[in-house]
Design an enzyme around this catalytic site. Structure first.
Site, PDB file in Angstrom:
ATOM      1  N   GLY A 192     -10.683   0.707  12.780  1.00  0.00           N
ATOM      2  CA  GLY A 192     -10.224   1.201  14.086  1.00  0.00           C
ATOM      3  C   GLY A 192     -11.332   1.482  15.088  1.00  0.00           C
ATOM      4  CB  ILE A 193     -14.109   3.957  15.161  1.00  0.00           C
ATOM      5  CG1 ILE A 193     -13.111   5.119  15.052  1.00  0.00           C
ATOM      6  CG2 ILE A 193     -15.279   4.299  16.067  1.00  0.00           C
ATOM      7  CD1 ILE A 193     -13.627   6.322  14.273  1.00  0.00           C
ATOM      8  CG  HIS A 251     -13.093   2.232   2.975  1.00  0.00           C
ATOM      9  ND1 HIS A 251     -13.853   3.155   3.638  1.00  0.00           N
ATOM     10  CD2 HIS A 251     -11.813   2.531   3.242  1.00  0.00           C
ATOM     11  CE1 HIS A 251     -13.059   4.000   4.282  1.00  0.00           C
ATOM     12  NE2 HIS A 251     -11.810   3.638   4.050  1.00  0.00           N
ATOM     13  CG  ASN A 309      -1.923   1.042   1.278  1.00  0.00           C
ATOM     14  OD1 ASN A 309      -1.892   1.964   0.451  1.00  0.00           O
ATOM     15  ND2 ASN A 309      -2.845   0.944   2.209  1.00  0.00           N
ATOM     16  CG  ASP A 348      -6.882   8.817  17.835  1.00  0.00           C
ATOM     17  OD1 ASP A 348      -7.644   8.171  18.572  1.00  0.00           O
ATOM     18  OD2 ASP A 348      -5.859   8.338  17.324  1.00  0.00           O
ATOM     19  CG  HIS A 385     -13.853   0.512   6.716  1.00  0.00           C
ATOM     20  ND1 HIS A 385     -12.976  -0.516   6.446  1.00  0.00           N
ATOM     21  CD2 HIS A 385     -13.085   1.593   6.977  1.00  0.00           C
ATOM     22  CE1 HIS A 385     -11.726  -0.063   6.542  1.00  0.00           C
ATOM     23  NE2 HIS A 385     -11.771   1.220   6.870  1.00  0.00           N
ATOM     24  CG  LEU A 386     -17.830   2.749  11.681  1.00  0.00           C
ATOM     25  CD1 LEU A 386     -18.668   2.811  12.964  1.00  0.00           C
ATOM     26  CD2 LEU A 386     -18.403   3.695  10.635  1.00  0.00           C
ATOM     27  NE  ARG A 407      -6.359   1.135  -0.263  1.00  0.00           N
ATOM     28  CZ  ARG A 407      -6.618   2.082   0.601  1.00  0.00           C
ATOM     29  NH1 ARG A 407      -5.682   2.468   1.435  1.00  0.00           N
ATOM     30  NH2 ARG A 407      -7.791   2.632   0.662  1.00  0.00           N
ATOM     31  CD  GLU A 447      -8.727  -1.964   3.903  1.00  0.00           C
ATOM     32  OE1 GLU A 447      -8.271  -1.597   5.009  1.00  0.00           O
ATOM     33  OE2 GLU A 447      -9.126  -1.165   3.050  1.00  0.00           O
ATOM     34  CG  ASN A 503      -9.837  -1.212  18.381  1.00  0.00           C
ATOM     35  OD1 ASN A 503      -9.542  -2.273  18.910  1.00  0.00           O
ATOM     36  ND2 ASN A 503      -9.361  -0.839  17.214  1.00  0.00           N
ATOM     37  NE  ARG A 529     -10.721  11.507   3.701  1.00  0.00           N
ATOM     38  CZ  ARG A 529     -10.553  10.211   3.497  1.00  0.00           C
ATOM     39  NH1 ARG A 529     -11.602   9.427   3.316  1.00  0.00           N
ATOM     40  NH2 ARG A 529      -9.348   9.697   3.465  1.00  0.00           N
TER      41      ARG A 529
END
Ligand code: AMP
Length: 394
Positions: free
Chosen positions: A326-327, A177, A7, A278, A203-204, A88, A379, A330, A236
Site C-alpha cells: 500500500g505505502i 510476508h 486468505n 493510515d 513491503h510497506l 495463505r 501474493e 502509492n 505495530r
C-alpha cells in the site's frame, strides 16, 4: 485450470479465483463478520460488484455461499472446474521451507504452530477445514508466509539470548510476508534477466517488512519471532527495547499480553501520530500542519532507511531496491523521501518517474548506483501459482 486462493482471518475470508492459463482473476471478494451479527460478502467479477448482507455462522457457510455464487453468477459452470485451492498460512515453523499439498500431517503441524502464531494459524485452519468440508476431493495447498525466509543462516535468525530458549522453545527469527518478497524476487529476476542478483524488497503496507534477497533467497528480513518486530507499521511498534514492557506493565497496571496487544494495535503510526494508522491520513495531517503526523512519518522513514542501509552492507551492495504494498506502491512522497535519504550511497531518485502508481516502474535516474523500482505485489497470484504447480506435479 482454475485455482482459488484463500486468505482466512478469524472472522473473514478473502478469495481470488484465477484462470491459470492466462493468470487472469475471474472473481475476487471478501466475506466479513463471519460468526458475528451483520455478516456480509462482496464479490467482484468482470466489471460488476455485488454486496449482500447474509447470515454467515462460520467459515463453512462462507465457502458454501462463495461456490454457490460463482455458479449462479456464471463465473464457473460447476464445482468440477475448481482444480485446487491454495491457503495463505502465516506460520510454518522451521519445518516448511516451501508450499505443500495439505495432508492430515500438514494440518496437525499448522495446529501445532498455533503456539507461535496464535492470531493467525487458527484462522488459516478455519479456511482449510471449511474448504475440506465443502470440496472434499479438491486438492489444497498451504502457502506459508515464513517459508521463503527458511534460507536465512543461523547467525541471522538467532537472537543473542540464552541458546536454550532456541533449543527448547524454538525462539528465533522466522520472518513473514515471504510470499510477497518471493514475488518481488521473481519480478526483479525477470526485469534484470538474470538469477544472481541482490535485491532489497521493501513491503510497506499496514504491516511492513524489508527483506535482503540474494540469488532469489532470503538472507535476512526485519520481522522476527512474530510480525511485531522490525520497521514501524500502521499500528505495530516494530523493534523496541524489551525493558519497556515490564516498566509500562507496572505504570499502567496491565499484564504482559495487554502490553503486547498495545504494541500490536495502538502503536506505530497510530501511536505516534495520535491520529491514524493510515498513511493517507498521516499525509493529510502533515499538509494541515499536524506536528505529530510529521513526527510519525519521520520515525517511519528513518527506520526504513536504517534497514535498507543495513541490508545494503549485508549484501555488499545491491542491484535493486523495490517498494511494494500500500505505502510502497502509492505514497509517492514517502518512497521519494526514503530514496533521497540514500543519496550518500549514490542512489538517486528520478522525480518525474516517481509520479506513478499501480505499475512496474523504475524510479531511479539512469546514473543511480542502484536501480530503484516500484512493483505492485501479488501474493494471491503467488499462492495460485504454487497451488497449480503442486496440483500438477505433486
Ligand atoms: P496494505 O496493507 O498493503 O493494503 O497497505 C495499506 C497502507 O497503504 C495504508 O497505510 C494506506 O494508507 C497506504 N496507502 C494506500 N493508498 C495510499 C495512497 N494513495 N497514498 C498513501 N498511502 C496509501
Amino acid at each position: 485450470m482454475k485455482i482459488i486462493s484463500i486468505n482466512a482471518g478469524s472472522s473473514s475470508l478473502k478469495f481470488q479465483l484465477f484462470d491459470m492459463d492466462s493468470e487472469k482473476v475471474l472473481a475476487s471478494g471478501l466475506f466479513e463478520r463471519i460468526g458475528i451479527e451483520g455478516s456480509l460478502y462482496t464479490i467482484k467479477y468482470n466489471s460488476e460488484k455485488i454486496r449482500e448482507e447474509i447470515e454467515l455462522a462460520n467459515h463453512t457457510d462462507a465457502v458454501n455461499i462463495l461456490l454457490e455464487k460463482l455458479i449462479a453468477l456464471d463465473i464457473i459452470a460447476s464445482l468440477d472446474e475448481i482444480d485446487g485451492v491454495g491457503h495463505r498460512i502465516v506460520q510454518g515453523g522451521d519445518k516448511y521451507n516451501k508450499s505443500v499439498i495439505i495432508t492430515d500431517e500438514v494440518i496437525s503441524d499448522i495446529e501445532a504452530f498455533k503456539d507461535l502464531a496464535p492470531l493467525h494459524n487458527p484462522a488459516g485452519l478455519l479456511g482449510i477445514q471449511a474448504v475440506r468440508e465443502v470440496l472434499p476431493d479438491v486438492p489444497m495447498v498451504a502457502v506459508f508466509d515464513t517459508a521463503f525466509h527458511q534460507t536465512m543462516k543461523k547467525e541471522r535468525y538467532l537472537y543473542p539470548i540464552p541458546y536454550a530458549w532456541y533449543r527448547d522453545y524454538k525462539i528465533r527469527k522466522y520472518g513473514f510476508h515471504g510470499t510477497s518478497h518471493r514475488f518481488i524476487a521473481s519480478k526483479a529476476k525477470e526485469i534484470l534477466g538474470r538469477e544472481n542478483i541482490k535485491v532489497i524488497s521493501c513491503h510497506l503496507g499496514s504491516g511492513g517488512s524489508i527483506c535482503a534477497i540474494e540469488n532469489g533467497a532470503s538472507i535476512d528480513t526485519t520481522m522476527g519471532f512474530t510480525p511485531l518486530a522490525g520497521i514501524m507499521m500502521g499500528t505495530r511498534s516494530g523493534d523496541i527495547d524489551p525493558s519497556i514492557i515490564p516498566y509500562i506493565m507496572e505504570k499502567e497496571g496491565k499484564n504482559a499480553s495487554e502490553i503486547i496487544d498495545d504494541l500490536n494495535k495502538v502503536s506505530g503510526l497510530l501511536g505516534v501520530s495520535e491520529t491514524s494508522s493510515d498513511f493517507r491520513d498521516i499525509s493529510k495531517g502533515i499538509s494541515e500542519g499536524n506536528s505529530q503526523c510529521l513526527l510519525a512519518q519521520e520515525i517511519f522513514i528513518r527506520r526504513v532507511v536504517a534497514y535498507i542501509a543495513e541490508y545494503y552492507v549485508l549484501l555488499n551492495g545491491a542491484d535493486m531496491i523495490v517498494f511494494t504494498a500500500g505505502i510502497g506502491e502509492n505514497s509517492l512522497d514517502v518512497r521519494g523521501k526514503i530514496v533521497e535519504r540514500l543519496s550518500c550511497l549514490g542512489i538517486k531518485l528520478d522525480e518525474s518517474a516517481n509520479d506513478s502508481r499501480g505499475e512496474i516502474k523504475k524510479i531511479s535516474t539512469d546514473d543511480s548506483s542502484v536501480l530503484v523500482y516500484a512493483i505492485p505485489t501479488d501474493e494471491e497470484l503467488m499462492i495460485a501459482r504454487d497451488t497449480l504447480e503442486l496440483v500438477q506435479n505433486g
